[in-house]
Write an enzyme that holds these catalytic residues in place. Sequence first.
Site, mmCIF file in Angstrom:
data_model
loop_
_atom_site.group_PDB
_atom_site.id
_atom_site.type_symbol
_atom_site.label_atom_id
_atom_site.label_comp_id
_atom_site.label_asym_id
_atom_site.label_seq_id
_atom_site.Cartn_x
_atom_site.Cartn_y
_atom_site.Cartn_z
ATOM 1 C CG HIS A 105 -4.951 -3.043 0.104
ATOM 2 N ND1 HIS A 105 -4.274 -2.678 -1.041
ATOM 3 C CD2 HIS A 105 -4.535 -2.178 1.065
ATOM 4 C CE1 HIS A 105 -3.504 -1.649 -0.782
ATOM 5 N NE2 HIS A 105 -3.621 -1.331 0.492
ATOM 6 C CB SER A 115 -0.950 -0.049 1.199
ATOM 7 O OG SER A 115 -2.057 0.794 1.000
ATOM 8 C CG ASP A 146 -5.969 -3.775 -3.729
ATOM 9 O OD1 ASP A 146 -6.812 -2.981 -3.246
ATOM 10 O OD2 ASP A 146 -4.800 -3.848 -3.312
#
Lengths: 802, 802
Positions: B523, B376, B492
């Site tokens: 994610h 991320s 995601d």
Amino acid sequence: MKINQFGYVPTQHQQIIDELRDIRFLDLENIKIKSPLHLFRSLLLKSFSVHQGETTRIAKIASMMATETVDADSYTNGSGTLSKSAFYNVGLQLLGFTVDLDFSLTNPLKMMTEVGLPIAEVTDPLTRDDVIDAWYRLLNTRTKFGQLLIDKLAGEGYYHQFLADETFKRPLIFNGKAQAVFDTDHLVREVVYVESPLDIDHDGRRDLLKVKLIRPAETDRGLTVPVVYTANPYGEGTNDKWSESWSHDNNRPLKRKQPNNFTYRDVQDTYDHSKVPVPRTINGHTKQAEETFTMTWIYSLNDYFLARGFAVVYSAGIGTKDSDGFRTTGTRDETISAISVIEWLHGDRTAFTNRVDQIAISAWWATGNVGMTGRSYLGTLSIASELTGVGGLKTAVVEAGISNYYDYYRENGLMVSPDGDDADVLAEFTFSRQQSAADYAQIKEPWLAHLKQIKRDQDHDSGSYNRFGDARNLLKENHAKADILLVHGLNDGNVKPAQVWNLRKALKSKSLTQKLILHQGQHEYLNNFRSFDFTDIVNLWLTNKLLNVANQANQVLPNVIVQDNAHAETWHGYQDWGGQEASIQIYQLGDDQMINPGGHTSFSDHLDKSQFETYTKDINKWRDDLYSRDGSPMDGHCIRILTPPLVNDLVINGRPSLALTVKSSQMVGMISVALMDYGKANRLTADPQVLASQQILTGYHWRKDDLKEFLPKKKANDVKRVVQGHINMQNRENAYKVDDLEPNTEYQLNLVLQPTFWRFLKGHQIGIVIYATDMAYTVRGNQDIRYQVNLASSTLRLPELK
Amino acid sequence: MKINQFGYVPTQHQQIIDELRDIRFLDLENIKIKSPLHLFRSLLLKSFSVHQGETTRIAKIASMMATETVDADSYTNGSGTLSKSAFYNVGLQLLGFTVDLDFSLTNPLKMMTEVGLPIAEVTDPLTRDDVIDAWYRLLNTRTKFGQLLIDKLAGEGYYHQFLADETFKRPLIFNGKAQAVFDTDHLVREVVYVESPLDIDHDGRRDLLKVKLIRPAETDRGLTVPVVYTANPYGEGTNDKWSESWSHDNNRPLKRKQPNNFTYRDVQDTYDHSKVPVPRTINGHTKQAEETFTMTWIYSLNDYFLARGFAVVYSAGIGTKDSDGFRTTGTRDETISAISVIEWLHGDRTAFTNRVDQIAISAWWATGNVGMTGRSYLGTLSIASELTGVGGLKTAVVEAGISNYYDYYRENGLMVSPDGDDADVLAEFTFSRQQSAADYAQIKEPWLAHLKQIKRDQDHDSGSYNRFGDARNLLKENHAKADILLVHGLNDGNVKPAQVWNLRKALKSKSLTQKLILHQGQHEYLNNFRSFDFTDIVNLWLTNKLLNVANQANQVLPNVIVQDNAHAETWHGYQDWGGQEASIQIYQLGDDQMINPGGHTSFSDHLDKSQFETYTKDINKWRDDLYSRDGSPMDGHCIRILTPPLVNDLVINGRPSLALTVKSSQMVGMISVALMDYGKANRLTADPQVLASQQILTGYHWRKDDLKEFLPKKKANDVKRVVQGHINMQNRENAYKVDDLEPNTEYQLNLVLQPTFWRFLKGHQIGIVIYATDMAYTVRGNQDIRYQVNLASSTLRLPELK
């Protein structure tokens, strides 16, 4: 946010000075400082003394605000006084609270009062003695992340800097609690095999039991330590898949039982102590174990004590991987298996370094003082051990343990076992010897014979108390002498609260101190909650019982601590549970005051097929429909009675019961009753939620733990079941005597519900739902039975707190 | 159960012997053993050599079965041959598989083939060389609990016994991977402050950045080590509450934008390199840090490398607690902040021991080779660093990183941001300096001014690509030279797959090796799955890139590894993603073959009020209704087109797109499209489930991890959205040029959906749902707009695997 603290020991000023010297916050230098402000600065600098550089330590202080405009470095460098507000502004930042988010610099005391943080009785500005007292109290105050400030500092390395110093005390006691001054980087992990006085697998040799122990390296240099011992039958693995094939199908009818005239003597079991083979010959002695291990199960409460100078010992017991014997689900044999380890730790039994060579090894590093910990089956074995009065066992901390297996799977002549569990299923589930292929190959036949015998003897269909059950009633023999700390969830639908209720009652006849904590969770561990200092309480308790420190644990801790069901994060101390402080109030179910929304006095237990199938697949839907006030598909399948809205809060403390006059349309019948709390509220969840991940430091670079809490639900709802009960109409007198049952004939049933401690808020209504099949617990045969209740001659009895 | 292994390096017999000597499974003694059976026994005994007693070691072997009737001790003590079946019966038990539950002693190879475990090419019975080769392969085989057997043994202490021996290699490489031979009990944890070439808070001094490092104690004795570096803006805390007040309300109408004639030049941003203050004077040099730290965040992949001789470095960057500067959400400034740490590690930048004294400290313990890790925002900073070509950065392992912030919050001129997030919200969320009260007191005003400037410049309402966005397009400058390992979830919805797609495309122009792993999760981190050896792959990769070991990592690993969406626990290697291996197939939406269940060609985007409110509160219900084939409350609010059932499996590899001819009834308009997979199936969950708690041992008495997997759902369902896309009808040409929009006028839209790799099973149908407001992503003003699609002139283009 509320923080409740029960484990603090009130301490006098001179004692405070001694203790602060012991933990090195006061020393020969700073004791001489006269200025309260500069003494405070010195204490702050020491808080960060894990950092070698003074610049860094000052930067840490400079990052905090003392007043709205002055930082803590500038403030404490001045020549003025130390205001109470400045002390606590800095104090709260040390405790992890954030300025402007958690509290305001203009008034730190306001937030402290609201949250329940202790404020020392000091003058404003503080005197030099005030600084010492308030600092001591602050170190013993809980941070935002659920541990004492001194424990947080220890987790960051505060004590670690002194470990090289031989004069540094180990164990070290601060405010009655053992401190994290042991080096968890060098723990010694060993395996020994205790020779038990059992031969459950009838191979002619005493059963050897594998024991895993973890002890501080300091024991290798002469220190002896007490032991935290957890008997954990799941510890060597479980047979999840294999045990499934033994589970019973609950989709079967309730069967009529042949009436009898049994007295207790007909079901009484006597343990056979004979036929234990002679002990093995001892071929030699050693202090050196020869096997080590790696744990994959993490029990953070035990790990916390490893950092504090306790050894931790695990044993899975008979019938588990690398041990001898069979699983028996709760018999005296399992108790003997559990206490054999205590006897070894206490010097009263032999252990060997391996299963072959017969070289004995003693627990030479142990003081002989043992305390047990664990939840569920683990807690059950603590109870079983406690009741033997075995030497060396000084206390047990029991979370959600069983005291009588009959009450675990059965109730008043009925099976009440979700998923069709019974003793055979649990025996197979925990029989991890089966995972050791070569071991199992040798014992497969006798094991299967043994398991089949359990299956026969438990008599799953009947639900009656029988000899098999009597052999698993741990309360039958009571030689308890160790002080005990009991913990139970009031919403525990697995090991139900009656287990701890009955145990408490039995222990009251003994000369020992018992304490009880009742929480609003299900089947949960309590040692990582923000609102409640459980771990500190256990530390105070074990430091008292195992290290023999006179820390007033018995006096400081309330007899009973109860989490409030109606107010989040609120815990109260009480004298007793269900004792003289409650008085019985009787409610006539047919009274004009009572509300019967559906007007039903009878109900059919039969559901149409699709409805029945929906409910068996979705128990929560069935519960919602059953417990709704009225107007659900379960109308006509139950009777619901409500009191008028309460004019004041009402607290039930003890065991509600009902006297019911009931007819069944058949020659069989069962009655279930739920006591309900009706009224819109954001009730607490019974599953803990994670507030902050991995924030609890149980020691220096040691185990971390998640911070948890039972939080209020985001959505308000109208209904909460408080407690319930079930009864087979053929067991009207007791669980072993089977009565006759004539169709359409009125019988008096006396049904005692689970005990509780429950606050009904003003405006709420107390409710009773009377039904038959419990989709979650009983058999569910969808039989065509109609029940009629004579409400006029039926009553509810509630023990209400005066 | 299926186990896929990509990280094994095929190895020749002589090399195998050398490596087994290095890890001490072969030594001067057992190398002389001629009998294959007795050599096998010797290897087994060494597997348990962590136990001091030979009796215990033999007992461990005796607990396993070699054949249906003979245990492994008796079998290997004999004088016969070693059968392939006996070797693998024992081998599987070593790997943690249970006899009769996981496999049958009569045919272990059957289960191994089914699960995908490697079987060495050996004769039956095994020769002496076969034993060596097969043992090597077994040590490099994954256990039931998701790690290599050699890693499991290391976790149980295998390597620990050799640590006192100076001649034992450190680092130690086995099958191309660094081994857990470092002592995690004595890691050194230090804090330094890197002086960056930035002054974001305009205080006239270069911004100091706090850096936390963990290095093996062996570095204090002369070893230099490579660094695994994670730039983690969340690492010093997040402002969850404070940032909420900055979030934007998505319940607002789509606004008409003033048409313009912008070219890229009108929105191009140029980074201003000027105005950096001079560096601080260096007052001295030291090798000794003066601050230490305690981590509460656990990143098990990094911890795994700590046991293997890599240092681990964390930095939160500008604007975080104890650092200078402000958060800027993705600008060049944040990139410079991230690479300043690499420059220090590489010897190209200064760091100080604290924020005041200006005593410089170098990374004297580091080789200068740095690899980045993280997911991320953490992965985003890895991408940003990679694209600078900074010296010292040898590779990055990027999980779900952003390559262009425009594509994170916006798409084709529309805001697509759940919960109304934008750059300002994220800046405030990560600005942890605010948690340090005294620090914040000094910078509050400039910070709020800076944040308001972000809010203005981002132009949240418009959704267009502007200068603010251009400053956050990381792909704009591309000096990448380090090999890279990319990981992304095809499901995601946070950092969408186009981010990695575009990055890959950009990196193809550079002379570097890139590898890609696409999984079926959202994610998520991948380093603890049973079916896939991600951690081993990363080990192979970093051992190659950072330790410069010639382990053929580039050759052994497929370019692209994709988890199959239709078959659980199945991963395939491919040459490329969306390259020449796919060909574009065109589907005319108005074709007679296509199915339009509702017969709609136009739809109203307006919902009645109660329906609208229901959906805003329950997005999942909206999705279910939207995606259902027909007969839901969303009929008439979308157009659904399905292909006929597929005659064969069809795999899409790349970016689907649509050419749509659309009218809006108003002067504004947006179109959303979902590509659907219709057909009953037990699809994989995109959230990993825990298979076994704390079973992965990343080192000896070191971090444990849960074993996880994306499991198939228990219930079959009909619908799965594969990918989606959104476009503002005023951004028909590109994201910065605003076109005019006349009501009721046909426009051609070219809408490129997210890229994917997706298997449609035979019998399934490909679906397209065309709608406007996306309750989960776009603004939702419930405007009264009708859209009409000319299906005859609209097409779907699918890149299909040949």
